[in-house]
Scaffold this motif. Structure first.
Motif, mmCIF file in Angstrom:
data_model
loop_
_atom_site.group_PDB
_atom_site.id
_atom_site.type_symbol
_atom_site.label_atom_id
_atom_site.label_comp_id
_atom_site.label_asym_id
_atom_site.label_seq_id
_atom_site.Cartn_x
_atom_site.Cartn_y
_atom_site.Cartn_z
ATOM 1 N N MET A 67 0.841 -1.192 0.000
ATOM 2 C CA MET A 67 0.000 0.000 0.000
ATOM 3 C C MET A 67 0.880 1.248 0.000
ATOM 4 S SD MET A 67 -2.983 1.067 2.684
ATOM 5 C CE MET A 67 -1.830 1.363 4.027
ATOM 6 N N ARG A 68 0.566 2.166 -0.909
ATOM 7 C CA ARG A 68 1.352 3.390 -1.019
ATOM 8 C C ARG A 68 1.025 4.337 0.131
ATOM 9 N NH1 ARG A 68 2.126 6.917 -6.563
ATOM 10 N NH2 ARG A 68 3.647 8.376 -5.726
ATOM 11 N N LEU A 69 2.073 4.897 0.716
ATOM 12 C CA LEU A 69 1.862 5.811 1.832
ATOM 13 C C LEU A 69 1.421 7.180 1.326
ATOM 14 C CD1 LEU A 69 5.049 5.001 3.922
ATOM 15 C CD2 LEU A 69 2.710 4.451 4.563
ATOM 16 N N ARG A 70 0.457 7.771 2.019
ATOM 17 C CA ARG A 70 0.060 9.136 1.686
ATOM 18 C C ARG A 70 1.109 10.106 2.205
ATOM 19 N NH1 ARG A 70 -5.891 10.790 3.336
ATOM 20 N NH2 ARG A 70 -6.283 9.273 1.676
ATOM 21 N N LYS A 71 1.493 11.039 1.358
ATOM 22 C CA LYS A 71 2.520 12.017 1.737
ATOM 23 C C LYS A 71 2.054 12.855 2.916
ATOM 24 C CE LYS A 71 6.452 14.189 0.987
ATOM 25 N NZ LYS A 71 7.753 13.511 1.156
ATOM 26 N N LYS A 72 2.936 12.945 3.918
ATOM 27 C CA LYS A 72 2.658 13.784 5.089
ATOM 28 C C LYS A 72 3.665 14.936 5.072
ATOM 29 C CE LYS A 72 0.747 10.116 8.046
ATOM 30 N NZ LYS A 72 0.582 9.102 6.994
ATOM 31 N N TRP A 73 3.232 16.069 4.572
ATOM 32 C CA TRP A 73 4.150 17.191 4.380
ATOM 33 C C TRP A 73 4.673 17.739 5.708
ATOM 34 C CZ3 TRP A 73 5.748 17.422 -0.392
ATOM 35 C CH2 TRP A 73 4.911 16.967 -1.413
ATOM 36 N N TRP A 74 3.926 17.507 6.780
ATOM 37 C CA TRP A 74 4.324 18.017 8.090
ATOM 38 C C TRP A 74 5.364 17.123 8.775
ATOM 39 C CZ3 TRP A 74 3.151 13.996 11.219
ATOM 40 C CH2 TRP A 74 2.120 13.132 10.808
ATOM 41 N N ALA A 75 5.603 15.924 8.221
ATOM 42 C CA ALA A 75 6.491 14.964 8.899
ATOM 43 C C ALA A 75 7.944 15.429 8.916
ATOM 44 C CB ALA A 75 6.379 13.594 8.240
ATOM 45 N N ARG A 76 8.473 15.863 7.765
ATOM 46 C CA ARG A 76 9.889 16.265 7.721
ATOM 47 C C ARG A 76 10.209 17.411 8.675
ATOM 48 N NH1 ARG A 76 15.192 15.075 5.725
ATOM 49 N NH2 ARG A 76 14.072 13.152 5.214
ATOM 50 N N PRO A 77 9.420 18.484 8.746
ATOM 51 C CA PRO A 77 9.734 19.526 9.733
ATOM 52 C C PRO A 77 9.761 19.013 11.164
ATOM 53 C CG PRO A 77 8.188 20.362 8.109
ATOM 54 C CD PRO A 77 8.317 18.898 7.848
ATOM 55 N N GLU A 78 8.843 18.107 11.495
ATOM 56 C CA GLU A 78 8.830 17.559 12.854
ATOM 57 C C GLU A 78 10.067 16.710 13.111
ATOM 58 O OE1 GLU A 78 5.999 14.741 15.672
ATOM 59 O OE2 GLU A 78 5.046 16.016 14.159
ATOM 60 N N LEU A 79 10.485 15.946 12.112
ATOM 61 C CA LEU A 79 11.710 15.152 12.243
ATOM 62 C C LEU A 79 12.923 16.059 12.414
ATOM 63 C CD1 LEU A 79 11.081 12.457 9.462
ATOM 64 C CD2 LEU A 79 11.113 12.032 11.927
ATOM 65 N N GLU A 80 12.994 17.092 11.602
ATOM 66 C CA GLU A 80 14.159 17.981 11.640
ATOM 67 C C GLU A 80 14.275 18.740 12.959
ATOM 68 O OE1 GLU A 80 13.726 20.402 8.177
ATOM 69 O OE2 GLU A 80 14.704 18.925 6.868
ATOM 70 N N GLU A 81 13.168 18.951 13.624
ATOM 71 C CA GLU A 81 13.187 19.683 14.887
ATOM 72 C C GLU A 81 13.660 18.838 16.067
ATOM 73 O OE1 GLU A 81 9.315 21.255 15.526
ATOM 74 O OE2 GLU A 81 9.415 22.628 13.801
ATOM 75 N N SER A 82 13.667 17.518 15.899
ATOM 76 C CA SER A 82 13.967 16.629 17.024
ATOM 77 C C SER A 82 15.461 16.381 17.171
ATOM 78 C CB SER A 82 13.259 15.290 16.831
ATOM 79 O OG SER A 82 13.641 14.386 17.849
ATOM 80 N N LYS A 83 15.924 16.412 18.407
ATOM 81 C CA LYS A 83 17.326 16.092 18.695
ATOM 82 C C LYS A 83 17.607 14.604 18.536
ATOM 83 C CE LYS A 83 16.492 15.673 23.708
ATOM 84 N NZ LYS A 83 16.630 14.206 23.751
ATOM 85 N N ASN A 84 16.558 13.804 18.445
ATOM 86 C CA ASN A 84 16.729 12.362 18.288
ATOM 87 C C ASN A 84 16.798 11.914 16.831
ATOM 88 O OD1 ASN A 84 16.668 11.843 21.085
ATOM 89 N ND2 ASN A 84 14.429 11.888 21.088
ATOM 90 N N VAL A 85 16.725 12.855 15.909
ATOM 91 C CA VAL A 85 16.792 12.548 14.477
ATOM 92 C C VAL A 85 18.072 13.150 13.906
ATOM 93 C CG1 VAL A 85 15.659 12.802 12.240
ATOM 94 C CG2 VAL A 85 14.282 12.488 14.308
ATOM 95 N N VAL A 86 18.797 12.347 13.145
ATOM 96 C CA VAL A 86 20.042 12.795 12.516
ATOM 97 C C VAL A 86 19.787 12.907 11.016
ATOM 98 C CG1 VAL A 86 22.476 12.297 12.131
ATOM 99 C CG2 VAL A 86 21.411 11.676 14.315
ATOM 100 N N ILE A 87 19.679 14.129 10.535
ATOM 101 C CA ILE A 87 19.313 14.376 9.143
ATOM 102 C C ILE A 87 20.506 14.197 8.207
ATOM 103 C CG2 ILE A 87 18.413 16.104 7.519
ATOM 104 C CD1 ILE A 87 16.307 15.041 9.419
#
Length: 211
Positions: free
Chosen positions: A1-21
């Motif tokens: 099943m194709r995932l629906r794009k969540k445009w808000w996901a990347r900003p939330e990931l980038e804001e977290s100290k637990n994510v290494v971009i």
């Protein structure tokens, strides 16, 4: 099943100290990232994060790095990690094909591969995360005698993966075709595993140790 794009996901990931971009910038520097010298365990294809967040809570003296490609999946992994209130997890959004760009020699002590894509067609088998192509990359950063823990529900993938490991300098320490009826006591279910086990799926599992 194709995932629906969540445009808000990347900003939330980038804001977290637990994510290494930009994970390649951490190569050889993961001790500094975690601010300790604890062993690093790597989950390739972490999905929604149930496995890695549970592992991290159980083992506070181990550092975990969880990798997957899609922001739409990783955002839920991040939220699981946050809910677990653990400090010993970092999440990386990236294509696993480039994983050897992220870790230096002897920087990783264990790899978990849970229910990866089986890629059944012959022309696609090099994409399997247990294929010789990938094992060669892992060996660039695994410590001697490190282990790879591998789970799947695909018998052909499981059988052929055993041969990949043997051909690439690994000993098979443990092999079972029915994990949940075996004597193995350290299993943590993924979301996928819990769902399909309830429907009668058998989970196959092995531990391969680097010589």
């Amino acid at each position: 099943m194709r995932l629906r794009k969540k445009w808000w996901a990347r900003p939330e990931l980038e804001e977290s100290k637990n994510v290494v971009i930009r994970p390649s910038e951490k190569k050889g520097l993961w001790k500094e990232e975690f601010k300790n010298s604890n062993p690093i365990h790597l989950e390739l294809g972490c999905g929604r994060g149930q496995f890695v967040s549970s592992k991290a809570k159980e083992n506070p003296d181990v550092n975990y790095v969880a990798v997957d490609l899609k922001d739409e999946v990783l955002i839920y992994a991040l939220r699981k990690v946050n809910e677990a209130e653990v400090e010993n997890v970092r999440i990386i959004p990236m294509n696993i094909s480039f994983i050897s760009d992220v870790f230096d020699k002897d920087e990783v002590s264990k790899i978990y591969i849970n229910f990866c894509n089986p890629w059944p067609k012959d022309r696609h088998k090099k994409r399997r995360l247990t294929h010789t192509k990938f094992l060669t990359e892992y060996k660039k950063f695994l410590k001697p005698e490190s282990e790879i823990w591998f789970k799947t529900d695909d018998t052909e993938l499981f059988d052929e993966s055993q041969q990949y490991f043997k051909d690439n300098g690994f000993d098979l320490k443990y092999v079972t075709y029915d994990l949940h009826k075996s004597d193995f006591q350290q299993n943590i279910m993924t979301e996928y595993e819990a769902k399909f086990t309830s429907l009668g799926m058998k989970t196959m599992f092995l531990i391969a140790k680097l010589k």
